[in-house]
Design a protein around this motif. Structure first.
Motif, PDB file in Angstrom:
ATOM      1  N   LEU A 100       0.948  -1.256   0.059  1.00 23.28           N
ATOM      2  CA  LEU A 100       0.121  -0.133   0.040  1.00 23.28           C
ATOM      3  C   LEU A 100       0.954   1.249  -0.088  1.00 23.28           C
ATOM      4  CD1 LEU A 100      -2.982   1.095   0.439  1.00 23.28           C
ATOM      5  CD2 LEU A 100      -2.514   1.242   2.729  1.00 23.28           C
ATOM      6  N   PRO A 101       0.925   2.105  -0.913  1.00 27.09           N
ATOM      7  CA  PRO A 101       1.758   2.886  -1.191  1.00 27.09           C
ATOM      8  C   PRO A 101       1.613   4.303  -0.545  1.00 27.09           C
ATOM      9  CG  PRO A 101       0.908   2.772  -3.073  1.00 27.09           C
ATOM     10  CD  PRO A 101       0.196   1.942  -2.333  1.00 27.09           C
ATOM     11  N   LEU A 102       1.120   4.190   0.805  1.00 28.65           N
ATOM     12  CA  LEU A 102       0.562   5.181   1.561  1.00 28.65           C
ATOM     13  C   LEU A 102       1.705   5.347   2.618  1.00 28.65           C
ATOM     14  CD1 LEU A 102      -1.826   7.212   1.926  1.00 28.65           C
ATOM     15  CD2 LEU A 102      -2.687   5.324   3.462  1.00 28.65           C
ATOM     16  N   ASP A 103       2.309   6.717   2.680  1.00 26.87           N
ATOM     17  CA  ASP A 103       3.459   6.873   3.809  1.00 26.87           C
ATOM     18  C   ASP A 103       2.579   7.289   5.147  1.00 26.87           C
ATOM     19  OD1 ASP A 103       5.320   6.613   1.721  1.00 26.87           O
ATOM     20  OD2 ASP A 103       4.642   8.394   0.840  1.00 26.87           O
ATOM     21  N   ALA A 104       3.476   6.777   6.091  1.00 21.89           N
ATOM     22  CA  ALA A 104       2.838   7.301   7.389  1.00 21.89           C
ATOM     23  C   ALA A 104       4.306   7.212   8.148  1.00 21.89           C
ATOM     24  CB  ALA A 104       2.048   6.418   8.034  1.00 21.89           C
ATOM     25  N   GLY A 105       4.161   7.934   9.268  1.00 23.87           N
ATOM     26  CA  GLY A 105       5.241   8.284  10.316  1.00 23.87           C
ATOM     27  C   GLY A 105       5.736   7.081  11.152  1.00 23.87           C
ATOM     28  N   ASP A 106       4.855   6.375  11.680  1.00 22.54           N
ATOM     29  CA  ASP A 106       4.879   5.162  12.426  1.00 22.54           C
ATOM     30  C   ASP A 106       3.775   3.986  12.113  1.00 22.54           C
ATOM     31  OD1 ASP A 106       5.219   3.542  14.545  1.00 22.54           O
ATOM     32  OD2 ASP A 106       5.042   4.701  16.211  1.00 22.54           O
ATOM     33  N   ARG A 107       4.405   3.251  11.168  1.00 18.79           N
ATOM     34  CA  ARG A 107       3.576   2.253  10.496  1.00 18.79           C
ATOM     35  C   ARG A 107       3.433   1.260  11.743  1.00 18.79           C
ATOM     36  NH1 ARG A 107       3.534   3.453   5.405  1.00 18.79           N
ATOM     37  NH2 ARG A 107       2.396   1.603   4.822  1.00 18.79           N
ATOM     38  N   ASN A 119      -6.227  11.389   6.644  1.00 23.25           N
ATOM     39  CA  ASN A 119      -5.679  11.578   5.419  1.00 23.25           C
ATOM     40  C   ASN A 119      -4.313  11.731   5.053  1.00 23.25           C
ATOM     41  OD1 ASN A 119      -5.867  11.621   2.414  1.00 23.25           O
ATOM     42  ND2 ASN A 119      -6.341  13.933   2.316  1.00 23.25           N
ATOM     43  N   LEU A 120      -3.454  10.678   5.650  1.00 22.30           N
ATOM     44  CA  LEU A 120      -2.268  10.709   5.758  1.00 22.30           C
ATOM     45  C   LEU A 120      -1.594  10.415   4.373  1.00 22.30           C
ATOM     46  CD1 LEU A 120      -0.955   8.313   8.699  1.00 22.30           C
ATOM     47  CD2 LEU A 120      -1.333  10.958   8.388  1.00 22.30           C
ATOM     48  N   THR A 130      -3.350   9.841  -3.128  1.00 22.24           N
ATOM     49  CA  THR A 130      -3.602   9.672  -1.625  1.00 22.24           C
ATOM     50  C   THR A 130      -4.714   8.627  -1.478  1.00 22.24           C
ATOM     51  OG1 THR A 130      -5.315  11.422  -2.130  1.00 22.24           O
ATOM     52  CG2 THR A 130      -2.965  12.191  -1.606  1.00 22.24           C
ATOM     53  N   VAL A 131      -4.879   8.657  -0.206  1.00 20.71           N
ATOM     54  CA  VAL A 131      -6.111   7.716  -0.035  1.00 20.71           C
ATOM     55  C   VAL A 131      -7.052   7.713  -0.884  1.00 20.71           C
ATOM     56  CG1 VAL A 131      -7.643   6.876   2.057  1.00 20.71           C
ATOM     57  CG2 VAL A 131      -5.295   7.955   2.676  1.00 20.71           C
ATOM     58  N   LYS A 132      -7.548   8.940  -1.356  1.00 18.31           N
ATOM     59  CA  LYS A 132      -8.680   9.141  -2.180  1.00 18.31           C
ATOM     60  C   LYS A 132      -8.418   8.091  -3.354  1.00 18.31           C
ATOM     61  CE  LYS A 132     -11.219  12.415  -4.621  1.00 18.31           C
ATOM     62  NZ  LYS A 132     -11.338  14.163  -4.780  1.00 18.31           N
ATOM     63  N   ASP A 133      -7.379   7.884  -3.888  1.00 16.41           N
ATOM     64  CA  ASP A 133      -6.855   7.186  -4.840  1.00 16.41           C
ATOM     65  C   ASP A 133      -6.949   5.611  -4.774  1.00 16.41           C
ATOM     66  OD1 ASP A 133      -6.751   9.589  -6.776  1.00 16.41           O
ATOM     67  OD2 ASP A 133      -5.021  10.031  -5.358  1.00 16.41           O
ATOM     68  N   MET A 134      -6.732   5.285  -3.426  1.00 21.25           N
ATOM     69  CA  MET A 134      -6.493   3.996  -3.081  1.00 21.25           C
ATOM     70  C   MET A 134      -7.788   3.172  -2.440  1.00 21.25           C
ATOM     71  SD  MET A 134      -3.061   4.517  -1.334  1.00 21.25           S
ATOM     72  CE  MET A 134      -1.787   5.511  -2.084  1.00 21.25           C
ATOM     73  N   ILE A 135      -8.792   4.120  -2.006  1.00 22.72           N
ATOM     74  CA  ILE A 135      -9.768   3.471  -1.331  1.00 22.72           C
ATOM     75  C   ILE A 135     -11.006   2.866  -2.085  1.00 22.72           C
ATOM     76  CG2 ILE A 135     -10.929   5.723  -0.871  1.00 22.72           C
ATOM     77  CD1 ILE A 135     -11.520   4.570   2.175  1.00 22.72           C
ATOM     78  N   VAL A 136     -11.394   1.880  -2.105  1.00 26.02           N
ATOM     79  CA  VAL A 136     -12.721   1.582  -2.939  1.00 26.02           C
ATOM     80  C   VAL A 136     -13.780   1.130  -2.170  1.00 26.02           C
ATOM     81  CG1 VAL A 136     -11.090   0.847  -4.862  1.00 26.02           C
ATOM     82  CG2 VAL A 136     -11.888  -0.913  -3.048  1.00 26.02           C
ATOM     83  N   GLY A 137     -13.810   0.958  -1.044  1.00 25.80           N
ATOM     84  CA  GLY A 137     -15.165   0.596  -0.263  1.00 25.80           C
ATOM     85  C   GLY A 137     -14.731   0.837   1.338  1.00 25.80           C
ATOM     86  N   VAL A 138     -15.902   1.217   1.973  1.00 28.81           N
ATOM     87  CA  VAL A 138     -15.773   1.324   3.427  1.00 28.81           C
ATOM     88  C   VAL A 138     -16.944   0.753   4.026  1.00 28.81           C
ATOM     89  CG1 VAL A 138     -14.283   3.190   3.827  1.00 28.81           C
ATOM     90  CG2 VAL A 138     -16.831   3.570   3.686  1.00 28.81           C
ATOM     91  N   ALA A 139     -16.859   0.165   5.252  1.00 31.21           N
ATOM     92  CA  ALA A 139     -18.059   0.106   6.056  1.00 31.21           C
ATOM     93  C   ALA A 139     -17.838   0.767   7.360  1.00 31.21           C
ATOM     94  CB  ALA A 139     -17.967  -1.304   6.821  1.00 31.21           C
ATOM     95  N   VAL A 168     -12.763  10.071   3.663  1.00 24.09           N
ATOM     96  CA  VAL A 168     -11.203  10.519   3.860  1.00 24.09           C
ATOM     97  C   VAL A 168     -11.019  11.908   4.306  1.00 24.09           C
ATOM     98  CG1 VAL A 168      -9.222  10.703   2.399  1.00 24.09           C
ATOM     99  CG2 VAL A 168     -10.973   8.576   1.908  1.00 24.09           C
ATOM    100  N   GLY A 169      -9.990  11.869   5.194  1.00 23.19           N
ATOM    101  CA  GLY A 169      -9.747  13.160   5.857  1.00 23.19           C
ATOM    102  C   GLY A 169     -10.994  13.821   6.696  1.00 23.19           C
ATOM    103  N   SER A 170     -11.956  13.036   7.230  1.00 21.74           N
ATOM    104  CA  SER A 170     -13.305  13.710   7.916  1.00 21.74           C
ATOM    105  C   SER A 170     -12.836  13.461   9.363  1.00 21.74           C
ATOM    106  CB  SER A 170     -14.178  12.893   7.642  1.00 21.74           C
ATOM    107  OG  SER A 170     -14.252  11.732   7.822  1.00 21.74           O
ATOM    108  N   LEU A 171     -11.612  12.947   9.779  1.00 20.99           N
ATOM    109  CA  LEU A 171     -10.966  12.848  11.336  1.00 20.99           C
ATOM    110  C   LEU A 171     -12.153  12.630  12.281  1.00 20.99           C
ATOM    111  CD1 LEU A 171      -8.215  13.867  12.066  1.00 20.99           C
ATOM    112  CD2 LEU A 171      -9.141  15.852  13.053  1.00 20.99           C
ATOM    113  N   GLY A 172     -12.799  11.227  11.799  1.00 19.81           N
ATOM    114  CA  GLY A 172     -13.652  10.871  12.652  1.00 19.81           C
ATOM    115  C   GLY A 172     -15.009  11.625  13.218  1.00 19.81           C
ATOM    116  N   THR A 173     -15.189  12.904  12.428  1.00 19.16           N
ATOM    117  CA  THR A 173     -16.374  13.553  12.836  1.00 19.16           C
ATOM    118  C   THR A 173     -17.648  12.937  12.216  1.00 19.16           C
ATOM    119  OG1 THR A 173     -16.147  15.060  11.021  1.00 19.16           O
ATOM    120  CG2 THR A 173     -14.837  15.633  13.220  1.00 19.16           C
TER     121      THR A 173
END
Lengths: 398, 492
Positions: A100-107, A119-120, A130-139, A168-173
């Motif tokens: 998953l080519p998504l970078d993060a500080g502490d994997r 939206n890391l 970004t996540v937007k380009d990789m995510i295809v589904g959610v529950a 994506v990027g909604s910070l759990g709100t």
């Protein structure tokens, strides 16, 4: 397990860790009905992001939701529970030669759900998005505890409203991400780097770093990343990363070296990045204070000109000219209010305090409210009419 | 619910004409015929009035006026959509965006272009092609379809396999809401990560139900150093499907892999001048692009997989003209069906891409049981099937049978873990099937999003969401197909 979790300095009354998806929904439903103010926390790597919540009764930790639901390497998609760490995901994918080519500080701490919510994105967004380009589904679990799904498990799908993008990027709100289906990619055969201006005697001014970024595009090279850390003298070094087949990577490194040499700066290719890649990741997600600036890619030189008088040699700037991101760690001597104000005055730039130090008490992490705030408020109210879900932390109080 | 629509009063016509001009206010029944349907030809409904505004302000004024008269609004681009997304609601105000076709700004340093919604998809690439840039999403109708319609449907296309769909290329939008106000969403100038919820990502693919898009900021790409096309034929779709699975499974990311079965080849050869062989069961058309050295190596790897899967013949076009001809053949496939059948019904389902061969066999069985031929021409690389159910509308009942077979195909896709639409949208055509893909709570959550934008259901009512009125007593009610009732096919 250590339950001491604080969100932007606020200590909740309780921390609960659901063991499965049903329990997650049940806990949320129950807290919502009771009127508890709650937030979702994965690995807790982004707790300095955003404004200080007014108050928080409950933290729901997703870390026990760490199962693989479906993985079919031949389809290049994986569905996992949101509390799975990126490190665990990496290891599962690596067995099938994928990533998953998504970078993060502490994997090892950061989770899939957290990466979606915050939206890391790091340096590889230049090539992979970004996540937007990789995510295809959610529950998800809505703030009122109702489970709902959007998207699906296939890579192409336009059925229904795009709930995955909304998360994506909604910070759990808008509720918790419970599971996610992600598009994954083959691990490239090889990776190599071109380093520019790593000698002491030269360096890129911002305009030349921007020009290099533009010429990589012009020459139709396809770097997977390009980043430019600042030096104390106000100039930049540059790293360009290529990945793919050996022969193509070698050819691109040579072409890139030539482009750098044209700007009169020393360049060298290397099969390994030394530890520059790791240093980039550390700097990208460095401890507070940390500001992320977004700008139209062609205006990097203007950004540099704008901030230069407001920072000093002890302030580090890590720029990604090709994507239009710069991460600043202002030194203690810098007037951070003036710096933020100068950037936020520009309509085509954003400045988000990604890691807020406790002493910046009167700073809004996000800045000017977005133009469509009225719609965003309506959406928030529709999902969370009682305003209980991660209150006060997100953009403009959403 | 809206008041029962009436024939437009002279007053209504006058009021719209005052906004958009006499010439751009259409109420004559003979002139309205053009607007009675989109690319889903089996349904026709007459709009009350069609207005053709010129800019955002005129769109906003038209929306306000429609609201004053409590009339539903249906937006329309070029009318090429295949799911009935632009099918009028009886007596509606149809807002046609065809006059809004200005390219407003080209900003190549930031790789963005700002356009009005009536701009033709291909015209963006034409405007910047000389500089070596292009707009990536390439629906087969790209020479006639509009960006506004692409935004509404989140259109895909052959090369979305590598480059993503409309949603991955739209950075910002101007949207007229149902109260006539104007919202600006997303990025202003190409800056990344705009603050707050990704409403741009939600409006793309919302099928005209969130508002009327009046400006679009799109990302454009630098064209690749090189593109290599490969053409391979196979004894049947089994081997061709296996080839696709092998290539994707090996981690190769081609720009596109398209499949045509024997019947589709026959139609395309009859309609165009491609020299494809008629005595094969399937063919794959594939693009590999990127930097020079990568293309060579990737094409060689793909070649090996095609061979291993049992290709009869593998060749590369001898020149750019032949390459263009092959792609033209592929992109004209739907229209070519006219050569082999009086009528056809296009389906658009998605399956996991390793399941192509078994799903195509099930689809063939459905066609055989119903006595209808089914041609397949589709985006194999991302598992987006386009079965074309061939029928003759002059034969009583055959159109209905074709639709039923189409519906059964969607159920097969869902059974394999797929989706009822990959790029054509739900629209009118598939509203009744959405309830089979999503739960009541899923749909209610989506409805909350829709109502955030349009609480009155002013825009494109009666689309996408299954309702008792559209689908019978129960949303997504299941009606067994004749072939199933007779025991010829089952549900698993």
């Amino acid at each position: 397990m250590n339950d001491a979790v604080t969100v932007a300095g606020v200590v909740p009354a309780e921390v609960v860790t659901p063991r499965d998806l049903d329990e997650l929904a049940e806990i949320v439903r129950e807290r919502y009905a009771r009127g508890s103010r709650f937030a979702f926390v994965g690995g807790g790597t982004q707790l300095d992001l955003g404004n200080r919540p007014a108050a928080l009764d409950t933290i729901v930790r997703t870390t026990a939701l760490d199962r693989v639901i479906d993985y079919t390497p031949e389809d290049q998609t994986i569905t996992v529970e949101a509390g799975m760490t990126l490190g665990t995901l990496d290891r599962i994918l690596a067995e099938a030669g994928q990533m998953l080519p998504l970078d993060a500080g502490d994997r090892e701490r950061g989770t899939v759900g957290g990466a979606i919510a915050a939206n890391l994105a790091g340096r590889h967004r230049l090539r992979y998005g970004t996540v937007k380009d990789m995510i295809v589904g959610v529950a998800i679990v809505r703030p009122d505890g109702t489970p709902a799904r959007g998207g699906g498990k296939v890579v192409k799908n336009v059925a229904g409203f795009d709930l995955p993008k909304l998360m994506v990027g909604s910070l759990g709100t808008l509720g918790a991400v419970a599971t996610a289906t992600l598009r994954v990619y083959p691990v490239p055969e090889t990776t190599a780097f071109v380093a520019g201006a790593f000698e002491d005697d030269d360096g890129f001014v911002a305009r030349d770093a921007a020009a290099l970024s533009a010429s990589l595009v012009r020459e139709r090279l396809e770097p997977v990343a390009m980043w430019a850390p600042s030096r104390p003298d106000g100039r930049y070094r540059v790293m360009v990363e290529f990945a793919g087949s050996r022969v193509a990577v070698e050819a691109q490194c040579r072409a890139c070296e030539r482009l750098i040499a044209e700007s009169g700066v020393s360049a060298r290719s290397c099969a390994s990045d030394g530890d520059e890649g790791e240093r980039e990741t550390r700097a990208r997600y460095a401890a507070a204070p940390r500001i992320k600036i977004g700008f139209a890619p062609a205006s990097f030189a203007q950004l540099d000109e704008l901030i230069r008088p407001l920072i000093d040699g002890d302030t580090t700037v890590l720029a990604y000219p090709g994507v239009g991101i710069a991460v600043i760690r202002p030194a203690a001597s810098v007037d951070h209010r003036a710096l933020l104000a100068a950037i936020r005055k520009r309509e085509d730039m954003t400045a988000v305090v990604e890691a807020m130090p406790p002493q910046w008490t009167d700073v809004d992490a996000w800045g000017n409210p977005p133009r469509a705030l009225r719609l965003m408020r309506a959406l928030k109210t529709s999902f969370d009419p009682r305003g209980l879900c991660n209150p006060g932390r997100y953009v403009a109080g959403l | 619910m809206h008041a029962q629509p009436l024939a437009p009063s002279p007053n209504l016509r006058e009021r719209f004409a005052a906004i958009v001009g006499e010439r751009n206010t259409i109420t004559e029944p003979s002139d309205l015929r053009t607007y009675e349907c989109d690319g889903l030809l089996g349904y026709r409904v007459r709009p009350g009035v069609v207005v053709l505004p010129a800019d955002t302000a005129e769109v906003a004024a038209c929306v306000q006026l429609a609201r004053e008269f409590d009339l539903p609004i249906v937006p329309r681009g070029a009318g090429t959509g295949l799911s009935g997304g632009a099918l009028p609601t009886d007596g509606c105000v149809m807002i046609g965006l065809a006059r809004m076709r200005a390219i407003l700004a080209i900003d190549l340093p930031n790789r963005t272009v700002r356009v009005q919604p009536g701009v033709i998809n291909l015209d963006i690439s034409r405007a910047i092609g000389a500089e070596g840039y292009y707009y990536a999403p390439d629906p087969s109708s790209q020479s006639v379809c509009t960006i506004g319609g692409n935004v509404a449907e989140n259109s895909g296309g052959a090369h979305c396999l590598k480059y993503g769909f409309t949603v991955n290329h739209v950075l910002g939008l101007t949207l007229v809401l149902s109260d006539g106000s104007v919202a600006e969403l997303g990025s202003r100038n190409g800056e990344p990560d705009p603050l707050g919820y990704d409403l741009t990502g939600v409006v793309v693919g919302s099928e005209g139900m969130t508002g009327i898009v009046t400006e679009v900021l799109v990302r454009v790409l630098r064209s690749a150093q090189r593109t290599q096309t490969l053409f391979a034929t196979f004894p049947s779709t089994d081997e061709a499907g296996d080839a696709v699975s092998r290539i994707i499974g090996a981690g190769i990311v081609p720009a596109a892999i398209e499949m045509c079965d024997q019947l589709a080849i026959e139609a395309i050869v009859a309609a165009t001048h491609v020299d494809w062989p008629l005595d094969v069961g399937a063919l794959l058309l594939m693009d590999v692009d990127g930097v020079n050295a990568d293309v060579e190596e990737t094409a060689a790897r793909a070649h090996a997989h095609l061979e291993a899967a049992g290709a009869i013949e593998i060749r590369a076009p001898k020149d750019e003209a032949e390459r263009q001809l092959a792609w033209k053949g592929r992109k004209s496939a739907f229209a070519a069906m006219g050569r082999i059948s009086p009528n056809y019904y296009v389906q658009d389902g998605v399956i996991p891409r390793k399941q192509i061969a078994p799903v195509l066999r099930e689809i063939a069985a459905l066609g055989a049981a119903a006595g209808l031929r089914i041609a397949n021409v589709f985006h194999a690389g991302d598992g987006n099937l386009h079965p074309l159910v061939l029928y003759d509308a002059r034969i009583p009942g055959q159109e209905h049978t074709a639709e039923c077979v189409g519906g059964e195909i969607l159920r097969v896709c869902l059974r394999y873990g797929g989706s009822v639409t990959g790029e054509h949208g739900v629209g009118h055509d598939k509203a009744c099937y959405l309830g089979e893909q999503f739960s009541v709570d899923d749909l209610a959550t989506m409805m909350r999003i829709r109502e955030t934008f349009d609480p009155e259901h002013r825009f494109n009512p009666d689309k996408m969401f299954p309702t008792p009125r559209l689908c019978g007593d129960v949303p997504g009610k299941y009606v067994p197909h004749a072939a199933e009732a007779s025991g010829a096919v089952g549900r698993g």
